[in-house]
Design an enzyme around this catalytic site. Sequence first.
Site, PDB file in Angstrom:
ATOM      1  N   SER A 143       8.361  -6.971   3.458  1.00 33.04           N
ATOM      2  CA  SER A 143       6.995  -6.438   3.516  1.00 33.04           C
ATOM      3  C   SER A 143       6.295  -7.115   4.677  1.00 33.04           C
ATOM      4  CB  SER A 143       6.271  -6.786   2.214  1.00 33.04           C
ATOM      5  OG  SER A 143       4.875  -6.635   2.345  1.00 33.04           O
ATOM      6  N   TYR A 156       3.611 -12.482  -4.802  1.00 34.28           N
ATOM      7  CA  TYR A 156       4.230 -11.445  -3.962  1.00 34.28           C
ATOM      8  C   TYR A 156       4.511 -11.987  -2.562  1.00 34.28           C
ATOM      9  CZ  TYR A 156       4.888  -6.703  -2.004  1.00 34.28           C
ATOM     10  OH  TYR A 156       5.394  -5.583  -1.401  1.00 34.28           O
TER      11      TYR A 156
HETATM   12  P1  NAD Z   1       7.695   1.947  -6.594  1.00 30.15           P
HETATM   13  O1  NAD Z   1       6.876   1.408  -7.721  1.00 30.15           O
HETATM   14  O2  NAD Z   1       7.571   3.396  -6.236  1.00 30.15           O
HETATM   15  O3  NAD Z   1       9.236   1.587  -6.814  1.00 30.15           O
HETATM   16  C1  NAD Z   1       9.655   0.390  -7.414  1.00 30.15           C
HETATM   17  C2  NAD Z   1      11.014   0.588  -8.020  1.00 30.15           C
HETATM   18  O4  NAD Z   1      11.453  -0.642  -8.619  1.00 30.15           O
HETATM   19  C3  NAD Z   1      11.044   1.647  -9.129  1.00 30.15           C
HETATM   20  O5  NAD Z   1      12.242   2.398  -9.039  1.00 30.15           O
HETATM   21  C4  NAD Z   1      11.029   0.797 -10.408  1.00 30.15           C
HETATM   22  O6  NAD Z   1      11.606   1.464 -11.529  1.00 30.15           O
HETATM   23  C5  NAD Z   1      11.894  -0.363  -9.933  1.00 30.15           C
HETATM   24  N1  NAD Z   1      11.783  -1.556 -10.775  1.00 30.15           N
HETATM   25  C6  NAD Z   1      10.679  -2.225 -11.169  1.00 30.15           C
HETATM   26  N2  NAD Z   1      11.010  -3.260 -11.973  1.00 30.15           N
HETATM   27  C7  NAD Z   1      12.367  -3.244 -12.074  1.00 30.15           C
HETATM   28  C8  NAD Z   1      13.327  -4.053 -12.774  1.00 30.15           C
HETATM   29  N3  NAD Z   1      12.963  -5.102 -13.543  1.00 30.15           N
HETATM   30  N4  NAD Z   1      14.638  -3.732 -12.652  1.00 30.15           N
HETATM   31  C9  NAD Z   1      15.040  -2.671 -11.916  1.00 30.15           C
HETATM   32  N5  NAD Z   1      14.171  -1.884 -11.228  1.00 30.15           N
HETATM   33  C10 NAD Z   1      12.861  -2.168 -11.317  1.00 30.15           C
HETATM   34  O7  NAD Z   1       7.280   1.046  -5.342  1.00 30.15           O
HETATM   35  P2  NAD Z   1       7.631   1.168  -3.786  1.00 30.15           P
HETATM   36  O8  NAD Z   1       6.301   1.229  -3.114  1.00 30.15           O
HETATM   37  O9  NAD Z   1       8.640   2.202  -3.505  1.00 30.15           O
HETATM   38  O10 NAD Z   1       8.251  -0.299  -3.542  1.00 30.15           O
HETATM   39  C11 NAD Z   1       9.622  -0.549  -3.264  1.00 30.15           C
HETATM   40  C12 NAD Z   1       9.740  -1.857  -2.503  1.00 30.15           C
HETATM   41  O11 NAD Z   1       9.001  -1.762  -1.287  1.00 30.15           O
HETATM   42  C13 NAD Z   1       9.189  -3.085  -3.234  1.00 30.15           C
HETATM   43  O12 NAD Z   1      10.028  -4.191  -3.015  1.00 30.15           O
HETATM   44  C14 NAD Z   1       7.846  -3.305  -2.562  1.00 30.15           C
HETATM   45  O13 NAD Z   1       7.441  -4.664  -2.629  1.00 30.15           O
HETATM   46  C15 NAD Z   1       8.184  -2.898  -1.147  1.00 30.15           C
HETATM   47  N6  NAD Z   1       7.029  -2.569  -0.313  1.00 30.15           N
HETATM   48  C16 NAD Z   1       6.176  -1.551  -0.676  1.00 30.15           C
HETATM   49  C17 NAD Z   1       5.073  -1.265   0.112  1.00 30.15           C
HETATM   50  C18 NAD Z   1       4.088  -0.164  -0.234  1.00 30.15           C
HETATM   51  O14 NAD Z   1       2.991  -0.108   0.369  1.00 30.15           O
HETATM   52  N7  NAD Z   1       4.397   0.754  -1.136  1.00 30.15           N
HETATM   53  C19 NAD Z   1       4.846  -2.017   1.277  1.00 30.15           C
HETATM   54  C20 NAD Z   1       5.749  -3.032   1.622  1.00 30.15           C
HETATM   55  C21 NAD Z   1       6.837  -3.303   0.819  1.00 30.15           C
END
Ligand code: NAD
Length: 261
Positions: A143, A156
């Site tokens: 991130s 985080y």
């Molecule tokens: P999201 O909530 O759409 O997806 C998260 C996924 O993780 C889901 O499939 C959920 O079921 C799964 N998950 C949660 N807890 C879990 C567990 N205990 N075991 C297995 N799976 C689990 O979120 P996203 O925005 O797609 O985020 C995905 C990654 O990207 C994360 O690591 C997040 O930190 C990172 N990220 C997101 C953003 C953003 O703005 N959306 C920015 C930077 C980084």
Amino acid sequence: MFLKGKSAVITGSTSGIGLAYAKALAAEGASVLINGFGDAAAIEKERAALEATSGAKALYDAADMTKPDQIAAMIQRCHDELGGPHIIINNAGIQHVAPIEEFPVEKYDAIIAINQSSAWHMIRAAVPFMKAQKWGRIISTASAHSLVASPNKSAYVMAKHAIAGLTKTIALEVATHGVTVNCVSPGYVWTPLVENQIPDTMKARGLTREQVINDVLLDAQPTKQFVTSEQVAALVLFLCRDEAAQITGANYSIDGGWTAA
Ligand code: NAD
């Protein structure tokens, strides 16, 4: 279809960025193992669609990223049923926002387990297979918060900085084995999760949709645009190519200029 014959395990791929990774890899012929929580029928629909796209097998595994034994079993299952694993993507993640003195200990523990330790357990389980096959791609969704901080996100930011350090360390350990280790660092990504927050924020702060997007969500991002999941997936796909064999230990920003400021 440059990933025909290769398998990929993608954690947290039932929605958002992880699902975009699965779709991008399947479109290049990879057999994918998706993971994460959600509605069983919706997950099965996605799994079947991935299989149709790739023409290769797609699996769903419900391993909980807080459970090291389930992580190891998922990697072994990939090896047994799909071969490899050739590619692993550490992507599962959760967020909690609160000042440190009010931060619930159980939320801290969950963020460190899911966003940080699961990546270590995934890599530990997959590396022996990758070394044996002399080819591997280990990629993590870090991130912008692997590089800079924001207040009230202590767990985080800690976990994402740890991913950047883990990436560099393992890159050095496996450098001579045909295995590369990298992470990507998105800014604000337009996921359903983010979109669903907009109406509530409009109501809570008395703002228009546009004000929420520009003055709240995109305050950090100079382009004033969201990154899309597909853009992050395209970057990850490039890291899987043979042309990327000399890219290792890197942390790629994809954040609309956030960390340049
Ligand atoms: P999201 O909530 O759409 O997806 C998260 C996924 O993780 C889901 O499939 C959920 O079921 C799964 N998950 C949660 N807890 C879990 C567990 N205990 N075991 C297995 N799976 C689990 O979120 P996203 O925005 O797609 O985020 C995905 C990654 O990207 C994360 O690591 C997040 O930190 C990172 N990220 C997101 C953003 C953003 O703005 N959306 C920015 C930077 C980084």
